[in-house]
Design an enzyme around this catalytic site. Structure first.
Site, PDB file in Angstrom:
ATOM      1  N   GLU B  49       0.858  -1.210  -0.080  1.00  0.00           N
ATOM      2  CA  GLU B  49       0.010   0.052  -0.063  1.00  0.00           C
ATOM      3  C   GLU B  49       0.759   1.207  -0.015  1.00  0.00           C
ATOM      4  O   GLU B  49       0.526   2.375   0.709  1.00  0.00           O
ATOM      5  CB  GLU B  49      -0.993  -0.009   1.143  1.00  0.00           C
ATOM      6  N   HIS B 272      -2.383  -1.184   9.928  1.00  0.00           N
ATOM      7  CA  HIS B 272      -1.962  -2.267  10.123  1.00  0.00           C
ATOM      8  C   HIS B 272      -0.720  -2.332  11.101  1.00  0.00           C
ATOM      9  O   HIS B 272       0.191  -1.303  11.084  1.00  0.00           O
ATOM     10  CB  HIS B 272      -1.504  -3.170   8.691  1.00  0.00           C
TER      11      HIS B 272
END
Lengths: 415, 415
Positions: B49, B272
């Site tokens: 990402e 995350h």
């Protein structure tokens, strides 16, 4: 493996020209192809342009006794057109679909809708691991002004990379297919240099077929003679390529190419000629690793050339994306203007009439923009991989002592 | 390699949540990530990402002294979001873009536009060949009614196949990334069973981090707590997986996971949690090949389950294609009718007004049709590969003497 080990491999390759409703005498040709393959009983038959899955299923049924193993490689909207029939069990198969494959708006060319790919089969023959690849690259519609050149070079690179990374434990590597590349074309040289594959036509001492090994010849009644105007003998775009690891020696004993007529009935099986190669694999003492400096020069030069081609394609893709971005913006402005006019009620009918083309313009240009952004990214990716290999090849040329990479291993492993 | 050979490998993995304009405090988090990576000096940092190439370039500059090698994997329209930073030279790299990756018309989910992929790096460390893979699979937006399940299973299969076919000569295989799969999800089990990769969290004896190794935890201020309602402890969807060939033993000495706060400043680096593993590779006598019957049962059962999932997805894809085909046909009929009405001049304005939605309907339904035809083909391809592996696994279970395939080799090669 015994010291006097020897493996004989008979391979068949044909671009079948099997476009439903468009290709002439398709059903008859598929039937005759099945009869021919049954009669000849090759070890492997690798086919391209079998666009109809029904044709594959028909052949599968027909060839079942002689070729118990078969696979059809599905991809894209229409399919990859690739399939294989094997006398020997297929241990494993997979495929890689090329990232770039023409333009969706070139509907009359149709390649984009096919999902062109490379299929991989792993076979175990006589204690050897054989990686067999079948592929079909983007067609060349205009050699003088080839708008697909960068895509074909990128496909050749992806094909070479796929072979390079998936064949590291294979004893023998075989690649058959319609590369849509002439032998001296950039893509063909790139593929050969990076994978180390040898060209059956150039290697064999026993060739029978059209002059210069052509696989599209004017004698073939299905070939558009206008397309071959510049090449009176025909063109060679279908290949059987191979290599073996160190300790093994692979050679092409015989190579036969049809000559515009089917060997038995006289009528051709396709607009391409079929290739039939008999390969022989046997033991060989590991050979001296050739001087890397000498070996690397052609690799470096072809990598440089491919880099420049991809770079140019990338610039062009970005240019189209920019233009499409502006057009999308203008289309949105026009739409806003039309809305205002329609609301004002002045030239309402004209505004309403222009609504459809404006919406079409915005959607079309938007899709065009997204497509070319993705194209530029795809070409950039291939260029980055190529640049890395180029850098390492240069390092190795400058400092032969620093031979660290895979490429060295590969080179050493070729017979 | 010396007999007392031992290799220590410190690996970092993080899904960076780097969506331009949307992710909170992106610039600050990227800066702090760079500082952290520089301080810790891992052997390999694998990131997901990183959607903005500018972020990658910023990190590249910042990390250059500690991580001289780096690569950004470009694909799709937005990109794959994957990148790597390495202390050691990268010998080779390539990537595979997943065939199926959601639906273009689910614009608010956006996955389709990203070109999700798996990136491969080949490194030579202490005489060993290390294949490091980094990946990010399609997100899960609704666990109860997951319309992307078949795509994620197909991606897990493609990922497993890519690793299987490209790592045959690797001594050590490492896979890091955000799989968007819980440990017991079908895709995760399929990946582990077919590649033989081990899960660092399950293998290590020294783990420090959130309970159950969760990598998305409610303590993280960027996490949407509603999404974790059903999982009060959080979820584990980011992984470090590894294996080594026979003769080598790989173990995870320590595994550290951030706990919703950045280790130093306290503020999290992403939504995350980061994974930090210390792996150790050393010599080991080749172990006895475990009973294939015993070994194969879970593989067969997970293959069966995946086959059924892909089959269902395929049926659904075909159903959508059929519906879209009918709608396209109806739209064309409507267009013809509108043309006739407009020509007749009766209800001209109404006809003209309906023209735009009708053209939209035909184009939209046509694109929908083509997309779902391609989706069904992609799922069919994965199902065919899976079915072949299933057939061979069953054969091997029934007749252990007929152990011919690669899978055996792989199993034997795992430590």
């Amino acid at each position: 493996m015994k010291p006097n080990f020897s493996l004989r491999l008979r391979v068949f390759n044909l671009n079948c020209w099997g476009i439903p409703y468009l290709s002439k005498h398709r059903a008859d040709r598929v039937k005759r192809l099945g009869d021919f393959l049954n009669r000849e009983s090759f070890d492997l038959a690798l086919l391209e342009e079998v666009w109809s899955e029904q044709d594959f299923q028909y052949l599968r049924q027909k060839l079942l006794p002689a070729y118990p193993a078969a696979h059809y490689f599905r991809s894209g909207i229409i399919g990859s057109g690739l399939c294989v029939f094997s006398k020997h069990p297929i241990q494993e198969f997979t495929q890689h679909v090329f990232t770039l494959n023409g333009y969706p708006y070139m509907i009359h060319h149709g390649d984009w809708f096919c999902g062109k790919a490379v299929g991989l089969l792993v076979l175990h023959l006589g204690g050897l691991v054989l990686n067999a690849y079948v592929t079909h690259l983007h067609a060349e519609y205009n050699r003088q002004k080839d708008i697909y050149l960068a895509h074909r070079v990128a496909q050749a690179w992806e094909l070479a990379q796929f072979i390079h990374h998936t064949s590291k434990k294979a004893d023998v590597v075989l690649l058959c297919g319609d590369l849509n590349l002439h032998p001296k074309d950039l893509g063909c040289r790139l593929l050969k240099e990076w994978t180390g594959l040898h060209d059956a036509f150039l290697e064999t001492r026993d060739f029978k077929g059209p002059e210069e090994g052509c696989t599209m010849v004017p004698e073939n009644c299905y070939v558009n003679r206008q397309e071959l105007e510049q090449f009176p003998l025909g063109i060679r775009i279908d290949y059987v390529l191979y290599k073996a690891v160190s300790g093994l020696y692979i050679s092409c004993k015989t190579l036969r190419t049809t000559t515009g007529h089917e060997p038995h009935s006289g009528s051709p099986l396709s607009d391409h000629e079929a290739l039939m190669a008999t390969l022989c694999v046997r033991h060989s003492p590991p050979q001296h690793n050739p001087s890397p400096t000498h070996e690397r020069s052609p690799l470096i030069s072809v990598l440089r050339e491919a880099w420049a081609e991809l770079d140019q394609g990338m610039a062009q893709g970005r240019w189209w994306a920019t233009i499409a971005g502006y057009v999308t913006g203008l289309g949105l402005l026009l739409l806003a203007l039309l809305c205002a006019l329609a609301a004002g009620g002045e030239i309402r009918e004209v505004a309403v009439l222009l609504w459809t083309p404006s919406v079409g313009l915005v959607l079309g240009a938007g899709a065009f923009y997204l497509f070319h952004v993705q194209e530029a990214k795809g070409l950039c990716r291939a260029r980055a991989e190529l640049q890395h290999v180029l850098g390492r090849a240069r390092e190795a040329q400058d400092q032969p002592a620093l031979l660290l990479g895979q490429q060295e291993g590969d080179r050493a492993e070729e017979q």
